[in-house]
Design a protein around this motif. Structure first.
Motif, short mmCIF file in Angstrom:
data_model
loop_
_atom_site.label_atom_id
_atom_site.label_comp_id
_atom_site.label_asym_id
_atom_site.label_seq_id
_atom_site.Cartn_x
_atom_site.Cartn_y
_atom_site.Cartn_z
N ARG A 326 -50.22 28.55 13.11
CA ARG A 326 -49.37 29.50 13.85
C ARG A 326 -50.16 30.76 14.13
O ARG A 326 -50.74 31.37 13.21
CB ARG A 326 -48.12 29.82 13.03
CG ARG A 326 -47.18 30.82 13.73
CD ARG A 326 -45.88 30.97 12.98
NE ARG A 326 -46.13 31.38 11.60
CZ ARG A 326 -45.19 31.39 10.66
NH1 ARG A 326 -43.96 31.00 10.96
NH2 ARG A 326 -45.48 31.78 9.43
N GLU A 372 -45.18 34.26 18.94
CA GLU A 372 -45.65 33.26 17.98
C GLU A 372 -45.94 31.96 18.72
O GLU A 372 -45.07 31.45 19.45
CB GLU A 372 -44.61 33.00 16.89
CG GLU A 372 -44.46 34.11 15.89
CD GLU A 372 -43.57 33.73 14.72
OE1 GLU A 372 -43.10 32.57 14.69
OE2 GLU A 372 -43.35 34.56 13.84
N VAL A 374 -47.46 28.09 17.97
CA VAL A 374 -47.95 27.07 17.04
C VAL A 374 -48.84 26.13 17.84
O VAL A 374 -48.42 25.57 18.87
CB VAL A 374 -46.79 26.30 16.39
CG1 VAL A 374 -47.34 25.23 15.45
CG2 VAL A 374 -45.88 27.26 15.63
#
Length: 404
Positions: A326, A372, A374
């Motif tokens: 992440r 964010e 991932v």
């Protein structure tokens, strides 16, 4: 009756027709990684996916006709329960299994599917076993102990007979320890066949009753462990004496080491193993230098791990290896930022799995946003390369992997 090589041989002859002769395979990838030859005894391929079916069948075959009609009862949260239920059903013997409250539903269902009546009682084996003994007395049923029985231990000891028939050059066998029946049976059988062979026990750090008894220290028996199949507070005293006499040493593994070992078995050898087997591999990894030049056997004692737990374990393993990472950015809340970051990640050869674009929370300035992402990468080196490319383009970010 005592646990002897003769009892193990005769018991094996009795159970062999209804037992899977599981293979002992060379773990080629793990052997390369460890630097010595590792062989895996795949008891996760046994009936009910665990070695416990051997001991359960061994005991059931000793019952008289009247005892068979009265039925059997056992106390177990997993593998022993399924072993008793499975073989009792095939033999036409009524069975009752007492399982602690809170036992995962899949284990309760599988045990019931094998034909047993399942009763939930107590919060653990120690609380459930007295209830089981009282019920056995009241109903006239035969209690099948999971480990404190020489016939049950003799059934488990048949694992060693097969291992040394399949790989006679083994120098060492590593065996997970819970109540002690498996390692006691294996030690007696293996030492009678090959006296010079080394037997090493493996326990979880949080449940180290056998190691503590051997070392003369205070036992740890608290908290949760991934190796729930060997989380036994009170091993059989007779087995402890056998272990003291025949087992070379007992080692422990931490929860992190057990988790990583299960992931290694899955990722390197494509084998689903439960926590007890992970403890065995973790002990082997911790002592790799001492095993150089030797042929080491590991009893993969079972594969009954909860599927949800396995899913989480896999994801954590991928994160640990850098395969999934992440990235958290603080970016100006202006058009084109997400597009530019995605382009850099794509050009670096990684794949975007998930995106969370956060503006409303007060963790960043009003004119900024927290992003964010991932990503899926090849490994940690690849992640480091991607992070360097992003920082080189002027982006401020952090990762959830302390190695990056």
């Amino acid at each position: 009756m005592s646990l002897t090589p003769e009892l193990i041989q005769s018991t094996y002859a009795a159970i062999k027709p209804a037992t899977v002769i599981t293979p002992t395979v060379h773990a080629s990838r793990l052997s390369l990684q460890l630097g010595f030859d590792l062989y895996l005894k795949l008891e996760n391929l046994q009936h009910t996916n665990a070695f416990k079916a051997r001991g359960a069948l061994a005991k059931l075959l000793t019952l008289s006709e009247d005892e068979r009609k009265a039925g059997v009862i056992a106390c177990s949260a997993g593998n022993h329960a399924q072993g008793v239920a499975y073989h009792a059903s095939l033999l036409g013997i009524p069975s009752v299994i007492v399982m602690p409250e809170g036992t995962p539903f899949n284990k309760v269902k599988r045990t019931g599917d094998f034909g047993a009546e399942v009763i939930l009682h107590g919060t653990g084996f120690d609380e459930s076993v007295q209830f089981t003994l009282d019920m056995a007395r009241d109903k006239g049923m035969t209690f099948i102990h999971p480990f404190d029985d020489p016939v049950v231990a003799a059934g488990q000891g048949s694992v060693a007979i097969e291992m040394l028939e399949q790989e006679p050059d083994l120098d060492t066998i590593v065996v997970p320890i819970g109540g002690g029946g498996l390692i006691a049976g294996i030690a007696v059988a293996a030492k009678s066949i090959k006296p010079g062979i080394q037997i090493i026990g493996a326990q979880a750090e949080t449940f180290d009753a056998v190691k503590a008894a051997i070392d003369g220290t205070e036992a740890q028996s608290k908290g949760k462990t991934l190796a729930e199949g060997i989380a036994v507070r009170a091993p059989a005293q007779t087995h402890i004496e056998t272990i003291r006499a025949l087992v070379d040493r007992v080692e422990t593994a931490s929860e992190t080491e057990i988790e990583e070992a299960i992931f290694d078995l899955l990722s390197h050898e494509k084998l689903v193993a439960e926590g007890a087997a992970g403890a065995g591999l973790a002990v082997i990894k911790n002592n790799a230098e001492a095993f150089k030049g030797k042929k080491v056997g590991l009893v993969v004692c079972g594969g009954n791990i909860d599927s949800r737990m396995l899913s989480t374990l896999i994801l954590r393993g991928l994160v640990r290896d850098g395969r999934i990472t992440r990235l958290t950015f603080e970016i100006d809340d202006t058009p084109g930022q997400l597009s530019d970051i995605s382009r850099i990640i794509g050009e670096s050869g990684a794949n975007v799995i998930e995106v969370i674009h956060q503006r409303m929370m007060q963790t960043v300035a009003l004119k900024q946003a927290e992003l964010e992402i991932v990503i899926e990468a090849r490994d940690l080196l690849h992640v480091k390369e991607i992070v360097a490319n992003l920082r080189g383009a002027g982006y401020t970010l952090r990762t959830d992997n302390p190695l990056v």
